[in-house]
Structure formats: structure tokens, C-alpha cells
Write a protein that holds these residues in place. Structure first.
Motif, short mmCIF file in Angstrom:
data_model
loop_
_atom_site.label_atom_id
_atom_site.label_comp_id
_atom_site.label_asym_id
_atom_site.label_seq_id
_atom_site.Cartn_x
_atom_site.Cartn_y
_atom_site.Cartn_z
N PHE A 71 0.82 -1.20 0.00
CA PHE A 71 0.00 0.00 0.00
C PHE A 71 0.86 1.26 0.00
O PHE A 71 0.53 2.25 -0.64
CB PHE A 71 -0.93 0.01 1.22
CG PHE A 71 -2.25 -0.65 0.97
CD1 PHE A 71 -3.38 0.09 0.70
CD2 PHE A 71 -2.36 -2.03 0.99
CE1 PHE A 71 -4.59 -0.51 0.46
CE2 PHE A 71 -3.57 -2.66 0.75
CZ PHE A 71 -4.69 -1.88 0.49
N HIS A 72 1.95 1.22 0.74
CA HIS A 72 2.83 2.39 0.79
C HIS A 72 3.38 2.70 -0.60
O HIS A 72 3.43 3.86 -1.02
CB HIS A 72 3.97 2.13 1.78
CG HIS A 72 4.63 3.38 2.24
ND1 HIS A 72 4.49 3.87 3.52
CD2 HIS A 72 5.42 4.28 1.59
CE1 HIS A 72 5.17 5.00 3.64
NE2 HIS A 72 5.76 5.26 2.49
N LEU A 73 3.81 1.69 -1.31
CA LEU A 73 4.38 1.90 -2.64
C LEU A 73 3.32 2.39 -3.63
O LEU A 73 3.55 3.35 -4.38
CB LEU A 73 5.00 0.60 -3.15
CG LEU A 73 6.20 0.07 -2.35
CD1 LEU A 73 6.63 -1.29 -2.88
CD2 LEU A 73 7.36 1.06 -2.40
N VAL A 74 2.15 1.75 -3.62
CA VAL A 74 1.07 2.14 -4.53
C VAL A 74 0.60 3.56 -4.24
O VAL A 74 0.39 4.37 -5.15
CB VAL A 74 -0.10 1.14 -4.43
CG1 VAL A 74 -1.33 1.65 -5.18
CG2 VAL A 74 0.31 -0.22 -4.97
N ALA A 75 0.46 3.87 -2.96
CA ALA A 75 -0.04 5.18 -2.56
C ALA A 75 0.98 6.28 -2.85
O ALA A 75 0.61 7.38 -3.28
CB ALA A 75 -0.38 5.18 -1.08
N LYS A 99 11.64 12.89 1.81
CA LYS A 99 10.53 13.17 0.90
C LYS A 99 10.94 12.86 -0.53
O LYS A 99 12.14 12.80 -0.86
CB LYS A 99 10.09 14.63 1.02
CG LYS A 99 11.15 15.64 0.57
CD LYS A 99 10.71 17.08 0.84
CE LYS A 99 9.47 17.47 0.08
NZ LYS A 99 9.12 18.89 0.24
N LEU A 100 9.95 12.63 -1.36
CA LEU A 100 10.13 12.47 -2.80
C LEU A 100 9.26 13.52 -3.49
O LEU A 100 8.04 13.55 -3.26
CB LEU A 100 9.71 11.08 -3.27
CG LEU A 100 10.60 9.91 -2.85
CD1 LEU A 100 9.95 8.59 -3.27
CD2 LEU A 100 11.98 10.02 -3.47
N GLY A 101 9.85 14.36 -4.31
CA GLY A 101 9.09 15.42 -4.94
C GLY A 101 8.45 16.30 -3.89
O GLY A 101 9.13 16.84 -3.01
N ASN A 102 7.14 16.44 -3.94
CA ASN A 102 6.41 17.24 -2.95
C ASN A 102 5.77 16.39 -1.86
O ASN A 102 4.92 16.88 -1.11
CB ASN A 102 5.32 18.05 -3.66
CG ASN A 102 5.89 19.04 -4.66
OD1 ASN A 102 6.92 19.67 -4.42
ND2 ASN A 102 5.23 19.18 -5.80
N VAL A 103 6.18 15.13 -1.77
CA VAL A 103 5.51 14.18 -0.88
C VAL A 103 6.44 13.72 0.23
O VAL A 103 7.47 13.07 -0.04
CB VAL A 103 5.01 12.95 -1.67
CG1 VAL A 103 4.26 12.00 -0.73
CG2 VAL A 103 4.13 13.37 -2.83
N ALA A 107 3.56 10.08 4.07
CA ALA A 107 2.22 10.11 3.47
C ALA A 107 1.72 8.72 3.10
O ALA A 107 0.53 8.41 3.25
CB ALA A 107 2.22 11.02 2.24
N GLY A 108 2.60 7.86 2.62
CA GLY A 108 2.17 6.53 2.21
C GLY A 108 1.59 5.72 3.35
O GLY A 108 0.74 4.84 3.13
N PHE A 109 2.01 5.99 4.59
CA PHE A 109 1.51 5.24 5.73
C PHE A 109 0.03 5.51 5.99
O PHE A 109 -0.66 4.70 6.60
CB PHE A 109 2.32 5.56 6.98
CG PHE A 109 3.60 4.76 7.09
CD1 PHE A 109 3.57 3.40 7.29
CD2 PHE A 109 4.82 5.39 6.97
CE1 PHE A 109 4.73 2.65 7.39
CE2 PHE A 109 5.99 4.66 7.06
CZ PHE A 109 5.95 3.30 7.26
#
Length: 268
Positions: A71-75, A99-103, A107-109
Motif C-alpha cells: 500500500f505504501h508503494l502504490v499510494a 521526501k520524494l518530490g512534494n511528498v 504520506a504513504g503510511f
């Protein structure tokens, strides 16, 4: 009443990860003493530490942890797209090192909490299903819903058509869940709606604590539109299908007597 109490206890156990994340969001909004560590980075470390505790004390199985990772990867992939310049579906107002980009990686959690809940509630309530559709159709519909989260920014939004397809595919499906010693049942579509509504409430709390903000909330907090329920409903379906790849849906073969109504003990 005792069974209803037991139902609440099991639901609380299934929500451990999501409840922890929501609690830590509220706490850090009003009290955050670590000036040398960005709030999002602290949330990431707290989520990882809590996951380790759950695994260490066997409150979560390795298979459930695998669901969280998927889910973390998909999200995160969807988050990268939704927050990129030119899309700006929502934004993370704080700073972060991880962070990656603006994320922020935390957030994935938030999506993983949904996957964790479904995997845990499936096991705790010993889910069984009647008339569950073939896997190929559920996977195809979930993939279509996921792609629409991206494509609707450029093409026609197929959300309502996909929701209609979900209704057609799953309208006969009942989920049987055991609270204590008896299985009870309810339509799966109703169960998804109840969980989607709960996620919508949680989303309002998360945006109120400024973990992320929608464009209309940048000038001051407003409640998240009820229109988001459609998106959360599709996310529920997508999440459920992903979990079903690990927890194979089983039929109610152990229930030998006819079930006459939902939310009543089977066999009566």
C-alpha cells in the motif's frame, strides 16, 4: 450488548495502526517540542517504530506488514502525481528531509493504515463471503479505479461509471463476520460505505491538523466535501481487492443453515 461490546473491541484492535497515526497527528499539531526534526520526519519515524512494536509483540503478522508495504508503494506513486506542479490536488504545507518530490515519505503510511485495517479485520472477524466474484474481474475493476485516479485529470472522469460497475459486480456479495461464536452477515457494499464514511471523518481530522490541505483549505480550514466519499469508496474497493490477493476469499461453507436477514446470527 456483550456481543456489541466485543465487536467494538475487535474493531479497535483492527484500527491500531490507523488510530495511532491519527492520534500522533493531533498530538504533534498542538505539542511538538523537536525543533531540530521536521514534523513529517517525526511522523515517519513514529510510524516505523510503531510497526516494529506491532511485529515484535505479534500484534501484526508478517503478511499484514507486507500488505502495508504494498500500500505504501502504490499510494506514494499516486501521491507523487497528485501533488506535482500543474495538478496540485492537495499539498503538504510543512518541510521534510525524507521526501520524494512534494511528498513526505510519511504520506504513504496513511493509505497503509487502510490496508492494515482491512487485513486485520479480515483475520479477527474470520471473514467469509457468498457470491464473491471471480478474481480476474475484481482485479480488473481495481486497476481501472486506480488508473482513473490519474487519468481523470486529462480525460473523462469515469468515477461514477466505475462505482456503478462495483455495484453490479458486488451487489450479491454478503460478508459473514464472527464476533464471538456466531457468524453474522451484511452486504459487502454496505460495509465498504461504512468504512469509507469513517475514513472521511478521519480525513477531516487530518486536514484540520494540517497534515495535508486541499486547495480550498489553504486560506482557512473547511470540512472536506462529502463528494470525496466516492473516491474513498473506490479506494476501499481497491484496498479490499489487494488484501484479497493475500487472504483468499472463502465461501460460507461452514454455515449450513439458510441466512434470512443481515446483521442477525446465521442459522436463525
Amino acid at each position: 450488548m456483550l456481543e456489541f461490546w466485543a465487536f467494538g473491541i475487535k474493531q479497535a484492535r483492527a484500527c491500531l495502526f490507523g488510530g495511532f497515526l491519527l492520534g500522533i497527528m493531533v498530538l504533534t499539531q498542538y505539542w511538538y517540542p523537536f525543533s531540530a526534526l521536521h514534523r513529517y520526519d517525526f511522523l515517519l519515524l513514529a510510524a516505523l517504530a510503531f510497526q516494529a512494536v506491532l511485529l515484535l509483540f505479534k500484534l501484526e503478522s508478517p503478511r499484514e506488514a507486507m500488505v502495508i508495504l504494498v500500500f505504501h508503494l502504490v499510494a506514494t506513486l499516486m501521491e507523487l502525481f497528485k501533488t506535482m506542479d500543474g495538478i496540485n490536488a492537495w499539498a503538504y504545507p510543512g518541510e521534510a528531509v525524507f521526501k520524494l518530490g512534494n511528498v513526505p515519505l510519511f504520506a504513504g503510511f496513511m493509505y497503509s493504515a487502510v490496508g492494515s485495517y482491512i487485513a486485520r479485520v479480515w483475520r479477527l472477524f474470520d471473514f467469509r463471503f457468498s457470491h464473491y466474484p471471480r478474481r480476474r474481474w475484481t482485479v480488473l475493476l481495481a486497476l481501472l479505479a486506480y488508473l482513473n485516479f490519474f487519468a481523470h485529470h486529462y480525460l473523462v472522469d469515469l468515477r461514477w461509471g466505475i462505482l456503478a460497475a462495483v455495484g453490479v459486480l458486488f451487489w450479491r456479495v454478503d460478508v459473514y463476520f464472527k464476533v464471538q461464536d456466531k457468524h453474522r452477515r451484511m452486504p459487502l457494499l454496505v460495509g465498504w460505505l461504512l468504512v469509507a464514511l469513517f475514513i472521511w471523518f478521519a480525513e477531516n481530522i487530518a486536514t484540520f491538523t494540517k497534515v495535508w490541505l486541499y486547495p480550498n483549505q489553504l486560506g482557512g480550514w473547511q470540512m472536506v466535501s462529502l463528494g470525496k466519499l466516492g473516491a474513498w469508496y473506490l479506494l476501499m474497493m481497491l484496498s479490499f481487492v489487494l488484501v484479497s490477493l493475500i487472504h483468499r476469499p472463502q465461501g460460507p461453507d461452514l454455515l449450513r443453515r439458510p441466512m434470512l436477514s443481515w446483521l442477525v446470527p446465521s442459522g436463525r
